[in-house]
Design a protein around this motif. Structure first.
Motif, PDB file in Angstrom:
ATOM      1  N   ASN A 267      11.625 -20.391  48.700  1.00 23.58           N
ATOM      2  CA  ASN A 267      11.367 -21.827  48.657  1.00 23.58           C
ATOM      3  C   ASN A 267      10.034 -22.021  47.952  1.00 23.58           C
ATOM      4  OD1 ASN A 267      11.045 -24.561  48.985  1.00 23.58           O
ATOM      5  ND2 ASN A 267      11.272 -24.559  51.216  1.00 23.58           N
ATOM      6  N   LEU A 268      10.052 -22.562  46.746  1.00 18.95           N
ATOM      7  CA  LEU A 268       8.864 -22.705  45.917  1.00 18.95           C
ATOM      8  C   LEU A 268       7.982 -23.869  46.342  1.00 18.95           C
ATOM      9  CD1 LEU A 268      10.607 -22.103  42.477  1.00 18.95           C
ATOM     10  CD2 LEU A 268       9.242 -20.465  43.775  1.00 18.95           C
ATOM     11  N   LEU A 269       8.502 -24.757  47.176  1.00 19.07           N
ATOM     12  CA  LEU A 269       7.736 -25.930  47.593  1.00 19.07           C
ATOM     13  C   LEU A 269       6.841 -25.592  48.779  1.00 19.07           C
ATOM     14  CD1 LEU A 269      10.448 -28.726  47.340  1.00 19.07           C
ATOM     15  CD2 LEU A 269       8.768 -28.001  45.617  1.00 19.07           C
ATOM     16  N   LYS A 270       5.581 -25.971  48.697  1.00 17.11           N
ATOM     17  CA  LYS A 270       4.659 -25.794  49.808  1.00 17.11           C
ATOM     18  C   LYS A 270       4.791 -26.969  50.773  1.00 17.11           C
ATOM     19  CE  LYS A 270       1.377 -23.535  46.672  1.00 17.11           C
ATOM     20  NZ  LYS A 270       0.040 -23.608  46.054  1.00 17.11           N
ATOM     21  N   TYR A 271       4.420 -26.731  52.008  1.00 11.54           N
ATOM     22  CA  TYR A 271       4.513 -27.770  53.047  1.00 11.54           C
ATOM     23  C   TYR A 271       5.875 -28.467  52.962  1.00 11.54           C
ATOM     24  CZ  TYR A 271      -0.419 -27.071  54.054  1.00 11.54           C
ATOM     25  OH  TYR A 271      -1.623 -26.528  54.426  1.00 11.54           O
TER      26      TYR A 271
ATOM     27  N   TYR B 144      15.715 -41.106  57.080  1.00 11.27           N
ATOM     28  CA  TYR B 144      14.895 -40.024  57.617  1.00 11.27           C
ATOM     29  C   TYR B 144      15.113 -38.771  56.770  1.00 11.27           C
ATOM     30  CZ  TYR B 144      14.644 -43.159  61.620  1.00 11.27           C
ATOM     31  OH  TYR B 144      14.445 -44.260  62.422  1.00 11.27           O
ATOM     32  N   SER B 145      14.091 -37.915  56.706  1.00 11.18           N
ATOM     33  CA  SER B 145      14.184 -36.709  55.877  1.00 11.18           C
ATOM     34  C   SER B 145      13.606 -35.517  56.620  1.00 11.18           C
ATOM     35  CB  SER B 145      13.443 -36.912  54.556  1.00 11.18           C
ATOM     36  OG  SER B 145      12.085 -37.270  54.782  1.00 11.18           O
ATOM     37  N   PHE B 146      14.065 -34.333  56.169  1.00 11.91           N
ATOM     38  CA  PHE B 146      13.620 -33.080  56.793  1.00 11.91           C
ATOM     39  C   PHE B 146      13.867 -31.927  55.835  1.00 11.91           C
ATOM     40  CE2 PHE B 146      14.616 -29.167  59.059  1.00 11.91           C
ATOM     41  CZ  PHE B 146      13.575 -29.058  59.965  1.00 11.91           C
ATOM     42  N   GLY B 147      12.890 -31.039  55.665  1.00 10.73           N
ATOM     43  CA  GLY B 147      13.105 -29.755  55.022  1.00 10.73           C
ATOM     44  C   GLY B 147      13.375 -29.792  53.529  1.00 10.73           C
ATOM     45  N   PHE B 148      12.333 -30.026  52.726  1.00 11.83           N
ATOM     46  CA  PHE B 148      12.481 -29.969  51.273  1.00 11.83           C
ATOM     47  C   PHE B 148      12.521 -28.512  50.818  1.00 11.83           C
ATOM     48  CE2 PHE B 148      10.781 -34.145  52.001  1.00 11.83           C
ATOM     49  CZ  PHE B 148      11.337 -34.937  51.008  1.00 11.83           C
ATOM     50  N   GLN B 149      13.357 -28.241  49.809  1.00  8.58           N
ATOM     51  CA  GLN B 149      13.456 -26.866  49.303  1.00  8.58           C
ATOM     52  C   GLN B 149      13.751 -26.870  47.809  1.00  8.58           C
ATOM     53  OE1 GLN B 149      14.649 -23.756  51.879  1.00  8.58           O
ATOM     54  NE2 GLN B 149      16.320 -23.088  50.560  1.00  8.58           N
ATOM     55  N   LEU B 150      13.122 -25.927  47.095  1.00  9.99           N
ATOM     56  CA  LEU B 150      13.402 -25.694  45.683  1.00  9.99           C
ATOM     57  C   LEU B 150      13.519 -24.195  45.493  1.00  9.99           C
ATOM     58  CD1 LEU B 150      13.637 -26.749  42.731  1.00  9.99           C
ATOM     59  CD2 LEU B 150      11.159 -26.363  42.540  1.00  9.99           C
TER      60      LEU B 150
ATOM     61  N   SER C 281      20.207 -21.312  52.870  1.00  5.89           N
ATOM     62  CA  SER C 281      19.704 -21.886  54.111  1.00  5.89           C
ATOM     63  C   SER C 281      18.212 -22.209  54.003  1.00  5.89           C
ATOM     64  CB  SER C 281      19.969 -20.936  55.288  1.00  5.89           C
ATOM     65  OG  SER C 281      19.338 -19.695  55.087  1.00  5.89           O
ATOM     66  N   TYR C 282      17.779 -23.160  54.795  1.00  7.58           N
ATOM     67  CA  TYR C 282      16.426 -23.699  54.698  1.00  7.58           C
ATOM     68  C   TYR C 282      15.365 -22.649  55.032  1.00  7.58           C
ATOM     69  CZ  TYR C 282      12.333 -26.484  56.024  1.00  7.58           C
ATOM     70  OH  TYR C 282      11.060 -26.988  56.147  1.00  7.58           O
ATOM     71  N   ILE C 283      14.311 -22.609  54.202  1.00  9.48           N
ATOM     72  CA  ILE C 283      13.184 -21.684  54.378  1.00  9.48           C
ATOM     73  C   ILE C 283      11.926 -22.518  54.599  1.00  9.48           C
ATOM     74  CG2 ILE C 283      11.872 -19.787  53.357  1.00  9.48           C
ATOM     75  CD1 ILE C 283      14.296 -19.363  51.445  1.00  9.48           C
TER      76      ILE C 283
ATOM     77  N   THR D 293       8.105 -23.680  54.883  1.00 13.79           N
ATOM     78  CA  THR D 293       6.863 -23.231  54.257  1.00 13.79           C
ATOM     79  C   THR D 293       5.699 -24.078  54.752  1.00 13.79           C
ATOM     80  OG1 THR D 293       6.922 -24.726  52.354  1.00 13.79           O
ATOM     81  CG2 THR D 293       8.147 -22.655  52.161  1.00 13.79           C
ATOM     82  N   THR D 294       4.487 -23.543  54.560  1.00 17.59           N
ATOM     83  CA  THR D 294       3.268 -24.334  54.784  1.00 17.59           C
ATOM     84  C   THR D 294       2.383 -24.204  53.547  1.00 17.59           C
ATOM     85  OG1 THR D 294       2.318 -22.470  56.042  1.00 17.59           O
ATOM     86  CG2 THR D 294       3.330 -24.271  57.304  1.00 17.59           C
ATOM     87  N   THR D 295       1.369 -23.352  53.598  1.00 22.12           N
ATOM     88  CA  THR D 295       0.375 -23.292  52.527  1.00 22.12           C
ATOM     89  C   THR D 295       0.841 -22.572  51.270  1.00 22.12           C
ATOM     90  OG1 THR D 295      -0.580 -21.286  53.485  1.00 22.12           O
ATOM     91  CG2 THR D 295      -1.516 -23.400  54.188  1.00 22.12           C
ATOM     92  N   THR D 296       1.895 -21.777  51.377  1.00 25.40           N
ATOM     93  CA  THR D 296       2.384 -21.018  50.225  1.00 25.40           C
ATOM     94  C   THR D 296       3.905 -21.052  50.171  1.00 25.40           C
ATOM     95  OG1 THR D 296       2.518 -18.924  51.451  1.00 25.40           O
ATOM     96  CG2 THR D 296       0.422 -19.431  50.343  1.00 25.40           C
TER      97      THR D 296
END
Length: 336
Positions: free
Chosen positions: A22-26, A161-167, A175-177, A179-182
């Motif tokens: 997952n390339l997206l942070k936070y 409502y939204s939850f769990g962005f992923q790229l 499946s959703y991964i 992330t926080t700072t990285t």
């Protein structure tokens, strides 16, 4: 979510996927204005960690979004994206009774490199939307745009409502991964059982039955393997040659049966009497073969959900795997 090295047993069975990042942070905290562009946030009223409804992970970590005007630019993350094909995804929950017939997302990379739109007509339920996009060169940010009633437009007062962005650099969403700072990489699932007491050499009477649910049916020339008989070269595919069809690779072989459909469970079986193998889909005989040359050797182990090298991951679920020390009749297969 399962921890590292923890099997992911879900309602559809044991989930087996390949590696992905997952390339997206936070990924679930768009309040981080140094990562998510704060100026874009001004187009919506945003409530983080909303307690209105439970998130897909049964927590209260979803975000409430209320449109302020017809602007459809919803979220932007500053992230370096190399040339390639990507899938962006996010969970959304759209309450009914707001005067719309559909809701969707579309991806825009920096200079209007647009992804494929994905709309849903499902309301009052969490739905994961995904958008596929290909870029020929590097980009510096990604936009998540919303769609309403099949058009690229927002609506003032629209609540969702939204939850769990992923790229991720895959032609589909895995499946959703979180992330926080990285960025975070999920390693490929590795699953095998010993060959001892589990062998199924074709020169002996044996049968195998397994239920398979593919999360995605790949069309990019990548096979999806259910079982690899290690050091024996015998393999069982859920999707071979991008046909979407199943095959037992015991010798010369071709895919058979009705093509798989994502998120639909299919039951596959083989029954061998030592000279002839009969293959079944959902209890119905599909084809037979006497070409069983790849069962001369005994496997050292039975790899589930990929080749022993890790290639050709299933991206789906396996359950009710059974191996019999006899050739099952057609009636026995249909009743198993």
């Amino acid at each position: 979510y399962a921890g590292i090295d923890e099997p992911r047993f879900e309602k559809d069975g044991l989930l087996i996927e390949g590696a992905s990042t997952n390339l997206l942070k936070y990924s679930n905290d768009t309040s981080q204005s140094s990562i998510w562009d704060g100026t874009v946030e001004s187009f919506f009223t945003t409530t983080y960690n909303s307690t209105d409804i439970s998130s897909p992970d049964s927590s209260t970590n979803s975000t409430k979004n209320v449109g302020l005007n017809t602007t459809n630019l919803w979220k932007r993350q500053l992230v370096t994206i190399a040339a390639g094909t990507y899938t962006a995804s996010v969970w959304v929950y759209i309450p009914s009774g707001q005067g719309i017939t559909s809701f969707g997302i579309k991806i825009d990379l920096q200079d209007s490199t647009n992804g494929s739109p994905m709309d849903t007509t499902v309301f009052d339920k969490w739905v994961r939307l995904a958008s596929l996009v290909t870029t020929p060169d590097s980009k510096s940010f990604i936009d998540f745009d919303i769609r309403t009633n099949g058009a690229d437009v927002g609506i003032a007062g629209l609540t969702f409502y939204s939850f769990g962005f992923q790229l991720e650099q895959l032609p589909f969403a895995s499946s959703y991964i979180p992330t926080t700072t990285t960025a975070v990489t999920r390693s490929a699932d590795v699953c095998s059982v010993t060959a001892s007491n589990n062998i199924l050499p074709a020169q002996y009477n044996s049968s195998l039955i397994v239920d398979v649910t593919l999360n995605v049916v790949r069309t990019d020339s990548q096979n999806q393997v259910i079982i690899d008989l290690v050091d024996q070269a015998g393999r069982i595919y859920a999707n071979e040659f991008s046909s979407g069809k199943f095959s037992f690779d015991y010798g010369n072989h071709t895919p058979f049966g009705t093509a798989n459909i994502a998120n639909e469970t299919r039951r596959y079986a083989s029954s061998c009497n030592g000279t002839t193998a009969t293959y079944y889909q959902d209890g119905i005989s599909q084809t037979t073969t006497t070409d069983l040359d790849r069962f001369i050797a005994v496997p050292t182990s039975i790899r589930l959900g990929s080749l022993s090298s890790g290639a050709s991951p299933l991206y789906g679920h396996i359950k009710n795997l059974r191996i019999f020390d006899k050739a099952l009749s057609a009636v026995e297969v249909s009743l198993a």
